[in-house]
Design a protein around this motif. Sequence first.
Motif, PDB file in Angstrom:
ATOM      1  N   THR A  12       0.818  -1.214   0.000  1.00 48.63           N
ATOM      2  CA  THR A  12       0.000   0.000   0.000  1.00 48.63           C
ATOM      3  C   THR A  12       0.851   1.263   0.000  1.00 48.63           C
ATOM      4  O   THR A  12       0.595   2.183  -0.776  1.00 48.63           O
ATOM      5  N   VAL A  13       1.860   1.314   0.867  1.00 49.09           N
ATOM      6  CA  VAL A  13       2.761   2.478   0.944  1.00 49.09           C
ATOM      7  C   VAL A  13       4.204   1.961   1.004  1.00 49.09           C
ATOM      8  O   VAL A  13       4.865   2.032   2.038  1.00 49.09           O
ATOM      9  N   PRO A  14       4.705   1.440  -0.108  1.00 46.91           N
ATOM     10  CA  PRO A  14       6.032   0.815  -0.094  1.00 46.91           C
ATOM     11  C   PRO A  14       7.206   1.791  -0.028  1.00 46.91           C
ATOM     12  O   PRO A  14       8.326   1.389   0.279  1.00 46.91           O
ATOM     13  N   ASP A  15       6.968   3.066  -0.272  1.00 44.25           N
ATOM     14  CA  ASP A  15       8.066   4.041  -0.295  1.00 44.25           C
ATOM     15  C   ASP A  15       8.190   4.807   1.020  1.00 44.25           C
ATOM     16  O   ASP A  15       8.354   6.017   1.049  1.00 44.25           O
ATOM     17  N   MET A  16       8.175   4.061   2.098  1.00 43.67           N
ATOM     18  CA  MET A  16       8.302   4.641   3.428  1.00 43.67           C
ATOM     19  C   MET A  16       9.748   5.045   3.706  1.00 43.67           C
ATOM     20  O   MET A  16      10.669   4.500   3.096  1.00 43.67           O
ATOM     21  N   ALA A  29       2.578   8.282   5.145  1.00 46.28           N
ATOM     22  CA  ALA A  29       1.340   7.505   5.158  1.00 46.28           C
ATOM     23  C   ALA A  29       0.126   8.410   4.948  1.00 46.28           C
ATOM     24  O   ALA A  29      -0.790   8.063   4.194  1.00 46.28           O
ATOM     25  N   GLU A  30       0.126   9.572   5.579  1.00 47.81           N
ATOM     26  CA  GLU A  30      -1.010  10.479   5.419  1.00 47.81           C
ATOM     27  C   GLU A  30      -1.094  10.983   3.978  1.00 47.81           C
ATOM     28  O   GLU A  30      -2.192  11.107   3.417  1.00 47.81           O
ATOM     29  N   LYS A  31       0.032  11.270   3.376  1.00 41.54           N
ATOM     30  CA  LYS A  31       0.040  11.677   1.969  1.00 41.54           C
ATOM     31  C   LYS A  31      -0.590  10.589   1.102  1.00 41.54           C
ATOM     32  O   LYS A  31      -1.401  10.871   0.219  1.00 41.54           O
ATOM     33  N   ALA A  32      -0.224   9.338   1.362  1.00 46.38           N
ATOM     34  CA  ALA A  32      -0.791   8.218   0.606  1.00 46.38           C
ATOM     35  C   ALA A  32      -2.298   8.107   0.849  1.00 46.38           C
ATOM     36  O   ALA A  32      -3.068   7.847  -0.087  1.00 46.38           O
ATOM     37  N   GLN A  45     -16.358   2.724   1.956  1.00 40.59           N
ATOM     38  CA  GLN A  45     -16.831   1.905   0.837  1.00 40.59           C
ATOM     39  C   GLN A  45     -16.261   0.497   0.964  1.00 40.59           C
ATOM     40  O   GLN A  45     -15.091   0.326   1.339  1.00 40.59           O
ATOM     41  N   SER A  46     -17.067  -0.482   0.667  1.00 43.05           N
ATOM     42  CA  SER A  46     -16.662  -1.871   0.893  1.00 43.05           C
ATOM     43  C   SER A  46     -15.344  -2.218   0.201  1.00 43.05           C
ATOM     44  O   SER A  46     -14.523  -2.939   0.759  1.00 43.05           O
ATOM     45  N   GLU A  47     -15.105  -1.681  -0.980  1.00 44.87           N
ATOM     46  CA  GLU A  47     -13.869  -1.992  -1.697  1.00 44.87           C
ATOM     47  C   GLU A  47     -12.640  -1.331  -1.070  1.00 44.87           C
ATOM     48  O   GLU A  47     -11.503  -1.699  -1.391  1.00 44.87           O
ATOM     49  N   ASN A  48     -12.836  -0.383  -0.158  1.00 46.70           N
ATOM     50  CA  ASN A  48     -11.712   0.321   0.485  1.00 46.70           C
ATOM     51  C   ASN A  48     -11.476  -0.084   1.935  1.00 46.70           C
ATOM     52  O   ASN A  48     -10.504   0.358   2.543  1.00 46.70           O
ATOM     53  N   ARG A  49     -12.341  -0.892   2.486  1.00 44.76           N
ATOM     54  CA  ARG A  49     -12.241  -1.215   3.911  1.00 44.76           C
ATOM     55  C   ARG A  49     -10.939  -1.906   4.294  1.00 44.76           C
ATOM     56  O   ARG A  49     -10.380  -1.647   5.349  1.00 44.76           O
ATOM     57  N   ASP A  50     -10.450  -2.788   3.444  1.00 45.72           N
ATOM     58  CA  ASP A  50      -9.211  -3.504   3.770  1.00 45.72           C
ATOM     59  C   ASP A  50      -8.031  -2.537   3.831  1.00 45.72           C
ATOM     60  O   ASP A  50      -7.223  -2.597   4.757  1.00 45.72           O
ATOM     61  N   VAL A  51      -7.944  -1.635   2.871  1.00 46.95           N
ATOM     62  CA  VAL A  51      -6.848  -0.661   2.862  1.00 46.95           C
ATOM     63  C   VAL A  51      -7.011   0.312   4.030  1.00 46.95           C
ATOM     64  O   VAL A  51      -6.031   0.663   4.694  1.00 46.95           O
ATOM     65  N   ALA A  52      -8.243   0.738   4.312  1.00 49.37           N
ATOM     66  CA  ALA A  52      -8.473   1.619   5.463  1.00 49.37           C
ATOM     67  C   ALA A  52      -8.023   0.931   6.747  1.00 49.37           C
ATOM     68  O   ALA A  52      -7.389   1.557   7.610  1.00 49.37           O
ATOM     69  N   ASP A  53      -8.319  -0.356   6.863  1.00 55.07           N
ATOM     70  CA  ASP A  53      -7.881  -1.125   8.029  1.00 55.07           C
ATOM     71  C   ASP A  53      -6.362  -1.118   8.158  1.00 55.07           C
ATOM     72  O   ASP A  53      -5.827  -1.006   9.266  1.00 55.07           O
ATOM     73  N   GLN A  54      -5.657  -1.196   7.050  1.00 52.44           N
ATOM     74  CA  GLN A  54      -4.191  -1.133   7.095  1.00 52.44           C
ATOM     75  C   GLN A  54      -3.719   0.210   7.644  1.00 52.44           C
ATOM     76  O   GLN A  54      -2.793   0.261   8.460  1.00 52.44           O
ATOM     77  N   PHE A  55      -4.346   1.289   7.206  1.00 52.98           N
ATOM     78  CA  PHE A  55      -3.989   2.612   7.719  1.00 52.98           C
ATOM     79  C   PHE A  55      -4.275   2.710   9.213  1.00 52.98           C
ATOM     80  O   PHE A  55      -3.455   3.217   9.982  1.00 52.98           O
ATOM     81  N   THR A 107     -10.334  11.950  10.087  1.00 54.94           N
ATOM     82  CA  THR A 107      -9.971  13.349  10.334  1.00 54.94           C
ATOM     83  C   THR A 107      -8.967  13.834   9.295  1.00 54.94           C
ATOM     84  O   THR A 107      -9.097  14.938   8.759  1.00 54.94           O
ATOM     85  N   ALA A 108      -7.965  13.013   8.998  1.00 56.61           N
ATOM     86  CA  ALA A 108      -6.969  13.394   7.987  1.00 56.61           C
ATOM     87  C   ALA A 108      -7.627  13.579   6.619  1.00 56.61           C
ATOM     88  O   ALA A 108      -7.305  14.538   5.903  1.00 56.61           O
ATOM     89  N   ILE A 109      -8.539  12.701   6.260  1.00 54.87           N
ATOM     90  CA  ILE A 109      -9.211  12.794   4.963  1.00 54.87           C
ATOM     91  C   ILE A 109     -10.108  14.027   4.927  1.00 54.87           C
ATOM     92  O   ILE A 109     -10.162  14.744   3.932  1.00 54.87           O
ATOM     93  N   ASP A 110     -10.783  14.304   6.021  1.00 57.41           N
ATOM     94  CA  ASP A 110     -11.682  15.455   6.084  1.00 57.41           C
ATOM     95  C   ASP A 110     -10.914  16.776   5.985  1.00 57.41           C
ATOM     96  O   ASP A 110     -11.277  17.668   5.229  1.00 57.41           O
ATOM     97  N   ARG A 111      -9.820  16.887   6.704  1.00 58.13           N
ATOM     98  CA  ARG A 111      -9.074  18.157   6.744  1.00 58.13           C
ATOM     99  C   ARG A 111      -8.123  18.348   5.573  1.00 58.13           C
ATOM    100  O   ARG A 111      -7.808  19.476   5.211  1.00 58.13           O
ATOM    101  N   ARG A 112      -7.573  17.257   5.048  1.00 52.35           N
ATOM    102  CA  ARG A 112      -6.736  17.264   3.847  1.00 52.35           C
ATOM    103  C   ARG A 112      -5.563  18.237   3.915  1.00 52.35           C
ATOM    104  O   ARG A 112      -5.237  18.923   2.957  1.00 52.35           O
ATOM    105  N   VAL A 113      -4.870  18.283   5.046  1.00 52.88           N
ATOM    106  CA  VAL A 113      -3.700  19.158   5.161  1.00 52.88           C
ATOM    107  C   VAL A 113      -2.385  18.407   5.035  1.00 52.88           C
ATOM    108  O   VAL A 113      -1.356  18.998   4.745  1.00 52.88           O
ATOM    109  N   GLY A 114      -2.366  17.108   5.298  1.00 50.50           N
ATOM    110  CA  GLY A 114      -1.184  16.298   5.066  1.00 50.50           C
ATOM    111  C   GLY A 114      -0.253  16.085   6.229  1.00 50.50           C
ATOM    112  O   GLY A 114       0.698  15.318   6.106  1.00 50.50           O
TER     113      GLY A 114
END
Length: 141
Positions: A12-16, A29-32, A45-55, A107-114
Amino acid sequence: MDKQIDRFLNETVPDMPNNPWSAEGLRRAEKAALELFPTTASVEQSENRDVADQFHRFVGEVFRRNFEGVWLNVPTFDDAERSRGFGPVIQRPFAQFYLGVIQTLTTAIDRRVGDIWAQGFAYSEEDFQAWIESGRPTIAE
């Protein structure tokens, strides 16, 4: 936990940065997250739940590892719509309040400041150091 963290760091975020368990790792990670999730609704959304869980797991692990935190399940901590009756949080020995990992992503998605997560890390770092310097008192003390 290990499987999702491994997928997060390798797929998901291999360039750490060299130390992903840092403020810089949180910034990356927040940028990603901002690239992957255009809205807070997209996180659920159901298709994003697995990735959201990783975050959720990654952010929680950063705070757990750096600030002597522990994972807890506090089912009443989040509403049933988002957590579906599961309330993953990090309890830090110097903080009166839990760090809710579901809320950190939305919160990060809502505010979108990074740099919301890195700011929270900096505040926790200050509080953690003050707690250590004062002899590691219990919350009640």
